[in-house]
Write a protein that holds these residues in place. Structure first.
Motif, PDB file in Angstrom:
ATOM      1  N   SER A  81       0.822  -1.217   0.000  1.00  0.00           N
ATOM      2  CA  SER A  81       0.000   0.000   0.000  1.00  0.00           C
ATOM      3  C   SER A  81       0.852   1.262   0.000  1.00  0.00           C
ATOM      4  O   SER A  81       0.396   2.309  -0.433  1.00  0.00           O
ATOM      5  CB  SER A  81      -0.960  -0.017   1.193  1.00  0.00           C
ATOM      6  N   LYS A 106      -1.524  -4.639   0.406  1.00  0.00           N
ATOM      7  CA  LYS A 106      -2.818  -4.356  -0.206  1.00  0.00           C
ATOM      8  C   LYS A 106      -3.752  -5.545   0.029  1.00  0.00           C
ATOM      9  O   LYS A 106      -3.288  -6.668   0.273  1.00  0.00           O
ATOM     10  CB  LYS A 106      -2.637  -4.135  -1.715  1.00  0.00           C
ATOM     11  N   ASP A 107      -5.068  -5.310  -0.089  1.00  0.00           N
ATOM     12  CA  ASP A 107      -6.051  -6.374   0.180  1.00  0.00           C
ATOM     13  C   ASP A 107      -5.910  -7.570  -0.743  1.00  0.00           C
ATOM     14  O   ASP A 107      -6.312  -8.686  -0.393  1.00  0.00           O
ATOM     15  CB  ASP A 107      -7.476  -5.817   0.033  1.00  0.00           C
ATOM     16  N   ASN A 118      -1.210  -7.523   8.725  1.00  0.00           N
ATOM     17  CA  ASN A 118      -1.519  -6.452   7.764  1.00  0.00           C
ATOM     18  C   ASN A 118      -0.349  -6.154   6.851  1.00  0.00           C
ATOM     19  O   ASN A 118      -0.402  -5.252   6.026  1.00  0.00           O
ATOM     20  CB  ASN A 118      -1.868  -5.151   8.508  1.00  0.00           C
TER      21      ASN A 118
END
Ligand code: AMP
Ligand code: MG
Length: 349
Positions: A81, A106-107, A118
């Protein structure tokens, strides 16, 4: 499952083999391939099911996240991200090469890669075969070391074959790995960069680029049950041969040699098969059944270490004593792996 085995020459790479391997990865299969650190066990890093197969083939605990490998710097922004300043400096200095960077993810990166964190670990290897394979697949490739969990990482294709034959789709044999120790891991998601695992890119080399860095305590000592390392994988016993391994240290080379020889003698009298891991100049000083020399400069010791640990198993060693090496530079990585192989057992000469 039948495991395909293909040899590739790093300097004259056969595109057909690369395309076959890339096709297997795109279909969710597993391919072991060489890198400049150790052999990786690759799968599509965006496919949870493919990544699940990695854990199964290795017997890897599911909370131990995987490193995503990219073959081109443009792949980075698809999975992370943000790229902090410190990361930019490390990338410019050391990529492609043997250092892994922890980013916010990122997701698109599945939990099976990040272990539910995360963050995501990313590396851009310099090995030509690894780069060609990743680029040809068009995917970020999740690739932990291609060994059975807990065993020394593979630095030759024969090590991968020993652990993974019949469990994965393909092995690419590209010869011996240059560095022979897993990548350095550095976390840049906090206020100050933190070294989570030492490797061929040393603390000193990183500090020359980003200034002072923290070192996670799991790097140099055994953590107690309630302490958590920042790289989840650092809590597991690793690299252990079947033999009991102990590290012998002392004030002088002579004392260490004498102590090891007296331990070897009493083990032999008790009927054990004994082994010694030593530097090249001491190779003819030991009376053990198996004496394996790791060489005299620390880079050579790093490159040979895992092969030597595996050879003790193949030769049936039951008691292994190792000399210790200076922890400066790459010695930090060598001693980190040796301490784990010995379960942090030291004997004073
Ligand atoms: P291997 O690929 O077998 O060398 O293992 C990968 C190492 O990277 C393990 O020690 C993991 O715990 C560590 N790792 C992977 N992802 C992360 C992450 N997001 N944060 C911290 N450590 C990680
Ligand atoms: Mg590993």
């Amino acid at each position: 499952m039948i495991t395909l085995y293909e040899k590739l020459d790093n300097k004259n790479i056969n595109s057909e083999v690369i395309e076959k391997a890339a096709g297997i990865l795109q279909k969710g299969g597993l391919v072991a391939f060489p890198t400049e650190t150790v052999y990786g066990l690759g799968a599509n890093g965006l496919d949870s099911e493919a990544c699940r197969k990695i854990y199964e083939a290795k017997g890897r605990p599911s909370d131990n996240p995987l490193i995503l490998h990219i073959g081109d710097i443009s792949q980075l922004e698809t999975i992370v991200s943000d790229v902090p300043k410190a990361a930019e400096k490390i990338i410019n200095a050391f990529w492609p090469g043997p250092v892994t960077i922890i980013f916010n993810k990122k997701d698109i990166v599945p939990d099976s890669v990040s272990g539910g964190l995360n963050t995501v670990a990313v590396r851009f290897p310099s090995d030509e075969i690894a780069k060609r394979l990743i680029v040809s697949s068009g995917l970020p490739i999740a690739a932990p070391s291609a060994n059975t969990s807990g065993k020394p990482s593979p630095t030759k294709a024969e090590h991968v074959l020993h652990d993974m034959d019949g469990r994965i789709d393909m092995i690419i044999d590209g010869g011996s790995c240059g560095f022979g120790l897993e990548s350095t891991i550095i976390d840049v998601t906090g206020d100050k960069p933190a070294l989570l695992r030492p490797g061929a890119v040393t603390k000193e080399m990183l500090e020359a680029v980003v200034g002072d860095i923290d070192v996670d305590s799991a790097v140099y000592k055994q953590l107690s049950k309630d302490e958590k390392p920042k790289a989840p994988g650092m809590k597991y016993t690793h690299y252990s041969p079947e033999a009991d391994v102990a590290l012998v240290r002392g004030e002088s080379n002579e004392k260490v040699i004498a102590k090891i020889n007296s331990l070897v003698l009493s083990d032999k009298m008790a009927g054990f098969k004994t082994g010694v891991l030593c530097c090249g100049k001491n190779a003819d000083k030991y009376a053990a059944d198996i004496v394996l020399s790791a060489g005299d400069d620390i880079e050579t010791v790093g490159a040979r270490l895992f092969d030597i640990l595996r050879r003790f198993d193949l030769l049936g060693a039951e008691k292994v004593y190792s000399e210790v090496f200076d922890e400066a530079g790459e010695g930090m990585a060598v001693m980190n792996r040796l301490k784990k192989a010995a379960g942090h057992k030291f004997i004073e000469a």
